[in-house]
Design a protein around this motif. Structure first.
Motif, PDB file in Angstrom:
ATOM      1  N   PRO A 369       0.905  -1.268  -0.006  1.00 50.21           N
ATOM      2  CA  PRO A 369      -0.207  -0.055  -0.062  1.00 50.21           C
ATOM      3  C   PRO A 369       0.877   1.240   0.007  1.00 50.21           C
ATOM      4  N   ARG A 370       0.315   2.277  -0.525  1.00 48.63           N
ATOM      5  CA  ARG A 370       1.068   3.427  -0.787  1.00 48.63           C
ATOM      6  C   ARG A 370       1.315   4.267   0.684  1.00 48.63           C
ATOM      7  N   THR A 371       0.449   3.882   1.564  1.00 46.06           N
ATOM      8  CA  THR A 371       0.387   4.715   2.720  1.00 46.06           C
ATOM      9  C   THR A 371       1.349   3.923   3.975  1.00 46.06           C
ATOM     10  N   LEU A 372       1.850   2.594   3.333  1.00 45.13           N
ATOM     11  CA  LEU A 372       2.716   1.764   4.356  1.00 45.13           C
ATOM     12  C   LEU A 372       3.920   2.153   4.777  1.00 45.13           C
ATOM     13  N   SER A 373       4.531   2.169   5.851  1.00 44.84           N
ATOM     14  CA  SER A 373       5.868   2.473   6.285  1.00 44.84           C
ATOM     15  C   SER A 373       6.465   1.120   6.554  1.00 44.84           C
ATOM     16  N   GLU A 374       7.506   0.725   6.046  1.00 43.32           N
ATOM     17  CA  GLU A 374       8.120  -0.728   6.342  1.00 43.32           C
ATOM     18  C   GLU A 374       9.589  -0.343   7.024  1.00 43.32           C
ATOM     19  N   PHE A 375       9.806  -1.336   8.194  1.00 42.55           N
ATOM     20  CA  PHE A 375      10.895  -1.192   8.921  1.00 42.55           C
ATOM     21  C   PHE A 375      11.428  -2.548   9.089  1.00 42.55           C
ATOM     22  N   THR A 376      12.955  -2.635   9.234  1.00 41.95           N
ATOM     23  CA  THR A 376      13.689  -4.015   9.360  1.00 41.95           C
ATOM     24  C   THR A 376      14.677  -3.780  10.830  1.00 41.95           C
ATOM     25  N   LEU A 377      14.300  -4.777  11.761  1.00 42.11           N
ATOM     26  CA  LEU A 377      14.983  -4.758  13.079  1.00 42.11           C
ATOM     27  C   LEU A 377      15.931  -6.110  12.831  1.00 42.11           C
ATOM     28  N   GLN A 378      17.210  -5.690  12.909  1.00 41.93           N
ATOM     29  CA  GLN A 378      18.242  -6.482  12.717  1.00 41.93           C
ATOM     30  C   GLN A 378      18.914  -6.780  14.015  1.00 41.93           C
ATOM     31  N   PHE A 379      19.029  -8.101  14.424  1.00 46.55           N
ATOM     32  CA  PHE A 379      19.770  -8.669  15.741  1.00 46.55           C
ATOM     33  C   PHE A 379      20.813  -9.596  15.141  1.00 46.55           C
ATOM     34  N   SER A 380      21.756  -9.893  16.232  1.00 47.93           N
ATOM     35  CA  SER A 380      22.748 -10.848  15.726  1.00 47.93           C
ATOM     36  C   SER A 380      22.021 -12.133  16.412  1.00 47.93           C
ATOM     37  N   SER A 381      22.523 -13.354  15.705  1.00 50.79           N
ATOM     38  CA  SER A 381      21.928 -14.709  15.811  1.00 50.79           C
ATOM     39  C   SER A 381      21.774 -15.030  17.211  1.00 50.79           C
ATOM     40  N   ASN A 382      22.870 -14.832  18.102  1.00 50.40           N
ATOM     41  CA  ASN A 382      22.870 -15.165  19.263  1.00 50.40           C
ATOM     42  C   ASN A 382      21.867 -14.609  20.291  1.00 50.40           C
ATOM     43  N   LYS A 383      21.029 -13.798  19.960  1.00 54.08           N
ATOM     44  CA  LYS A 383      19.962 -13.095  20.324  1.00 54.08           C
ATOM     45  C   LYS A 383      18.646 -13.781  20.104  1.00 54.08           C
ATOM     46  N   VAL A 512      14.702  -9.746  12.138  1.00 54.72           N
ATOM     47  CA  VAL A 512      15.540 -10.442  11.525  1.00 54.72           C
ATOM     48  C   VAL A 512      16.898 -10.662  12.342  1.00 54.72           C
ATOM     49  N   PHE A 513      16.994 -12.064  12.505  1.00 51.94           N
ATOM     50  CA  PHE A 513      18.051 -12.665  13.483  1.00 51.94           C
ATOM     51  C   PHE A 513      19.143 -13.314  12.800  1.00 51.94           C
ATOM     52  N   GLY A 514      20.486 -12.662  12.470  1.00 52.01           N
ATOM     53  CA  GLY A 514      21.517 -13.554  11.678  1.00 52.01           C
ATOM     54  C   GLY A 514      21.668 -12.884  10.433  1.00 52.01           C
ATOM     55  N   LYS A 515      22.667 -13.409   9.998  1.00 52.74           N
ATOM     56  CA  LYS A 515      23.117 -12.928   8.416  1.00 52.74           C
ATOM     57  C   LYS A 515      22.322 -13.697   7.287  1.00 52.74           C
ATOM     58  N   ARG A 519      20.001 -11.942   4.546  1.00 51.18           N
ATOM     59  CA  ARG A 519      19.868 -12.335   2.996  1.00 51.18           C
ATOM     60  C   ARG A 519      18.531 -12.610   2.458  1.00 51.18           C
ATOM     61  N   TRP A 520      17.758 -13.351   3.240  1.00 48.00           N
ATOM     62  CA  TRP A 520      16.428 -13.889   2.772  1.00 48.00           C
ATOM     63  C   TRP A 520      15.556 -12.612   2.767  1.00 48.00           C
ATOM     64  N   MET A 521      15.558 -11.828   3.829  1.00 46.88           N
ATOM     65  CA  MET A 521      14.503 -10.739   3.690  1.00 46.88           C
ATOM     66  C   MET A 521      14.816  -9.642   2.912  1.00 46.88           C
ATOM     67  N   SER A 522      16.314  -9.425   2.560  1.00 47.16           N
ATOM     68  CA  SER A 522      16.633  -8.719   1.604  1.00 47.16           C
ATOM     69  C   SER A 522      16.090  -8.839   0.147  1.00 47.16           C
ATOM     70  N   ARG A 523      16.329 -10.191  -0.165  1.00 51.71           N
ATOM     71  CA  ARG A 523      15.763 -10.902  -1.448  1.00 51.71           C
ATOM     72  C   ARG A 523      14.302 -10.550  -1.457  1.00 51.71           C
ATOM     73  N   LEU A 524      13.434 -10.769  -0.579  1.00 53.48           N
ATOM     74  CA  LEU A 524      12.058 -10.790  -0.285  1.00 53.48           C
ATOM     75  C   LEU A 524      11.569  -9.186  -0.743  1.00 53.48           C
ATOM     76  N   LEU A 525      12.422  -8.256  -0.222  1.00 56.34           N
ATOM     77  CA  LEU A 525      11.997  -7.114  -0.310  1.00 56.34           C
ATOM     78  C   LEU A 525      12.316  -6.572  -1.806  1.00 56.34           C
ATOM     79  N   ARG A 526      13.139  -7.018  -2.299  1.00 57.85           N
ATOM     80  CA  ARG A 526      13.785  -6.447  -3.518  1.00 57.85           C
ATOM     81  C   ARG A 526      12.918  -6.742  -4.598  1.00 57.85           C
ATOM     82  N   ASP A 527      11.659  -7.887  -4.279  1.00 61.08           N
ATOM     83  CA  ASP A 527      10.695  -8.332  -5.377  1.00 61.08           C
ATOM     84  C   ASP A 527       9.380  -7.530  -5.483  1.00 61.08           C
ATOM     85  N   VAL A 528       9.323  -6.304  -4.198  1.00 61.12           N
ATOM     86  CA  VAL A 528       8.223  -5.753  -3.897  1.00 61.12           C
ATOM     87  C   VAL A 528       8.404  -4.432  -4.265  1.00 61.12           C
ATOM     88  N   SER A 529       7.343  -3.846  -5.132  1.00 56.58           N
ATOM     89  CA  SER A 529       7.321  -2.548  -5.597  1.00 56.58           C
ATOM     90  C   SER A 529       6.578  -1.812  -4.360  1.00 56.58           C
TER      91      SER A 529
END
Length: 563
Positions: A369-383, A512-515, A519-529
């Motif tokens: 949606p045009r009015t949607l704001s998206e955020f990614t919260l990244q943490f290390s895998s040990n968390k 998102v936890f770990g590298k 990588r998987w989330m970045s791939r998903l986000l690239r496919d979305v307009s």
């Protein structure tokens, strides 16, 4: 010759006397080959009568010869027919059977997909008052009563196209073509097809099945029916939804005894009635396929083949009878451009509408949606072991204490997380009501009651799974949390589309936890307009002593499970 003699001595130990004589004959023949060549005329081959007879050999095999002679006397040999020219076979490749043609490929080739490269684009911010459209007074009144004042972009475009088609069809029944719409979730697709269908059918005289609307889930069946009932107030149209909680025979009697004008159903239930001849398609005008990506991606008893074949048989008689074609209306937030899937529906003069900020076409059309704001919260895998604690602290620190929808990967995960979140909030002295909704508690009444409590704020956080994501149409949802990773870009779009509906603001947070997950989330986000860039959040939400509180909550959860 000495070596040859040695070989013959070895052979003689394992052979019969006859074989020894043959070996000596071969020796003499070998000597003759090295002797001088004399010009001697070739000998005539000896006849069987003149050949020397080995008495020992005859005696040894006398029984075999006797049987052969008796069989020859009892069955005289037949004369072999003379070979004719017709019996002579030409040495050439044998004729091969015709290879079967693939039905899908044939349809794809005969129906060019040029229209996919020439879509009609509409800007998401484009709105227009319903009052300005050529609608009946009854429809305008129903829209105002429901609080629908302005038409959203997808509604404006589809309304203009379908209202024009309705007028032109009065003089030319085959003028209208099919319509495919790619618009984000919450953009108002249900109203986009409901309004023109009701406007077209409201003046009908004899009740017959004139519109069929297909959706993938039972909750969506109920939602669409409620919208149609609201818009058709003041008319004589009969809207019916097909249900799985009554027998086919009982429902068939209702369909034949009092035919509805509009049917809302899942594909499987519809196919049962179509093949049972309890639904007459001769007067059908509209076939709506809502959430098309999900319907076309699954067989549902081969619903598309069964339904399209019935419609094609009906259309084949148009030369003899002056009837309108069935108009197919396909809607999806993630509309596929796969030629094989689209060809199954046998489109007629199709037109593609894309509601998007950018005029571009990709293999899979995903947009948020045009009015949607998206955020990614990244943490290390040990968390990752502190994941529920981090979610609870994030909601508390961000003051997101109501209207929050959290997505998990399974029924078990949703139940466990909802109970653990309740304990963690209590541990920190925060009053929060957390519930879950999945396939284990998804009955019609339970679902309706829970969603009403969530919409009114009595339930603060609702933990759900992907299975029921598309059935949630609650405008009050302000925040969506992807606690567990979505499996595809398609699922991501439908998750975050639960907020920012009807041009309201909304936010989506990806944990998102770990590298590897990153990588998987970045791939998903690239496919979305999208109209806004995804923001990264790196703040640490845990304070000293939080882990101790969390360990106590885990112990309490363990005690609850063991009871």
């Amino acid at each position: 010759m000495s070596s040859s003699s040695s070989d013959n001595e070895d052979d003689s130990s394992e052979s019969s006397d006859d074989e020894s004589s043959l070996s000596s004959e071969s020796e003499s023949e070998h000597d003759e080959e090295h002797a001088p060549v004399e010009s001697v005329p070739p000998k005539e081959p000896e006849s069987p009568d003149n050949m020397a007879v080995d008495e020992d050999y005859l005696t040894k095999h006398q029984n075999v010869f006797s049987k052969f002679k008796r069989s020859a006397i009892e069955q005289p040999a037949e004369e072999a027919p003379e070979a004719s020219d017709e019996d002579v076979q030409d040495i050439g490749p044998l004729p091969q059977p015709t290879l079967p043609r693939d039905y899908r490929l044939k349809i794809t080739q005969s129906n060019h997909l040029d229209w996919l490269s020439k879509p009609i684009y509409s800007k998401p911010e484009h709105t227009w008052p319903f009052e300005t459209f050529d609608l009946s007074d009854t429809m305008k009144s129903n829209l105002a009563t429901g609080g629908f004042i302005d038409a959203f972009s997808v509604q404006v475009t589809v309304l203009e196209m379908m209202l024009k088609d309705t007028k032109e069809n009065k003089l030319k029944p085959d003028s209208n073509g099919d319509i495919l719409v790619n618009a984000s979730t919450g953009s108002g697709k249900t109203l986009a097809y409901s309004i023109p269908i009701i406007e077209s059918l409201c003046t009908r005289v004899v009740p017959r099945v004139r519109a069929i609307i297909l959706v993938p889930t039972k909750p969506l069946v109920s939602q669409v029916k409620q919208t149609l009932l609201q818009l058709s107030k003041g008319t004589s149209l009969y809207v019916m939804n097909l249900r799985n909680d009554i027998s086919i025979r009982e429902e068939a009697e209702k369909l034949t005894g009092n035919p509805p004008d509009i049917i809302v159903s899942t594909p499987g239930r519809l196919v049962e009635h179509v093949t049972g001849n309890s639904i007459d398609l001769n007067s059908l005008r509209y076939l709506v396929i809502d959430e098309a990506d999900r319907l076309l991606g699954q067989s549902f008893q081969n619903w598309s083949r069964v339904l399209v074949e019935r419609l094609e048989a009906k259309q084949s008689s148009m030369v003899e009878s002056w009837k309108l074609r069935v108009q197919k209306l396909v809607f999806s937030a993630t509309l596929t451009t796969d030629a094989g899937k689209l060809a199954m529906l046998h489109f007629y003069k199709p037109r593609l509408v894309i509601v998007n900020d950018e005029e571009k076409l990709v293999n899979e059309m995903f947009s948020t949606p045009r009015t949607l704001s998206e955020f990614t919260l990244q943490f290390s895998s040990n968390k990752s072991s502190l994941k529920p604690l981090i979610l609870a602290k994030f909601l508390m620190k961000s003051n997101k204490l109501s209207n929050v929808l959290v997505f998990t990967k399974s029924n078990e995960a949703s139940i466990r997380l909802s109970k653990l979140l309740s304990l963690v909030f209590d541990g920190f002295g925060v009053s929060m009501v957390v519930e879950y909704l999945n396939s284990t508690n998804n009955s019609t009444m339970a679902r309706k009651k829970l969603l009403m409590a969530f919409d009114s704020g009595q339930v603060n956080v609702l933990v759900v799974t992907d299975l029921i994501a598309r059935g949630i149409d609650v405008l009050s949802i302000t925040d969506v949390v992807n606690y567990d990773m979505p499996n595809s870009s398609r699922e991501y779009v439908h998750r975050v589309g639960r907020t920012a509906r009807a041009n309201n603001d909304g936010r989506a947070y990806n944990f998102v936890f770990g590298k590897g997950e990153m990588r998987w989330m970045s791939r998903l986000l690239r496919d979305v307009s999208r109209s806004r860039e995804v923001e990264m959040v790196e703040e640490m939400f845990l304070d000293e002593g939080d882990e101790e509180v969390y360990r106590k909550c885990l112990g309490e959860l363990q005690n609850i499970v063991e009871r």
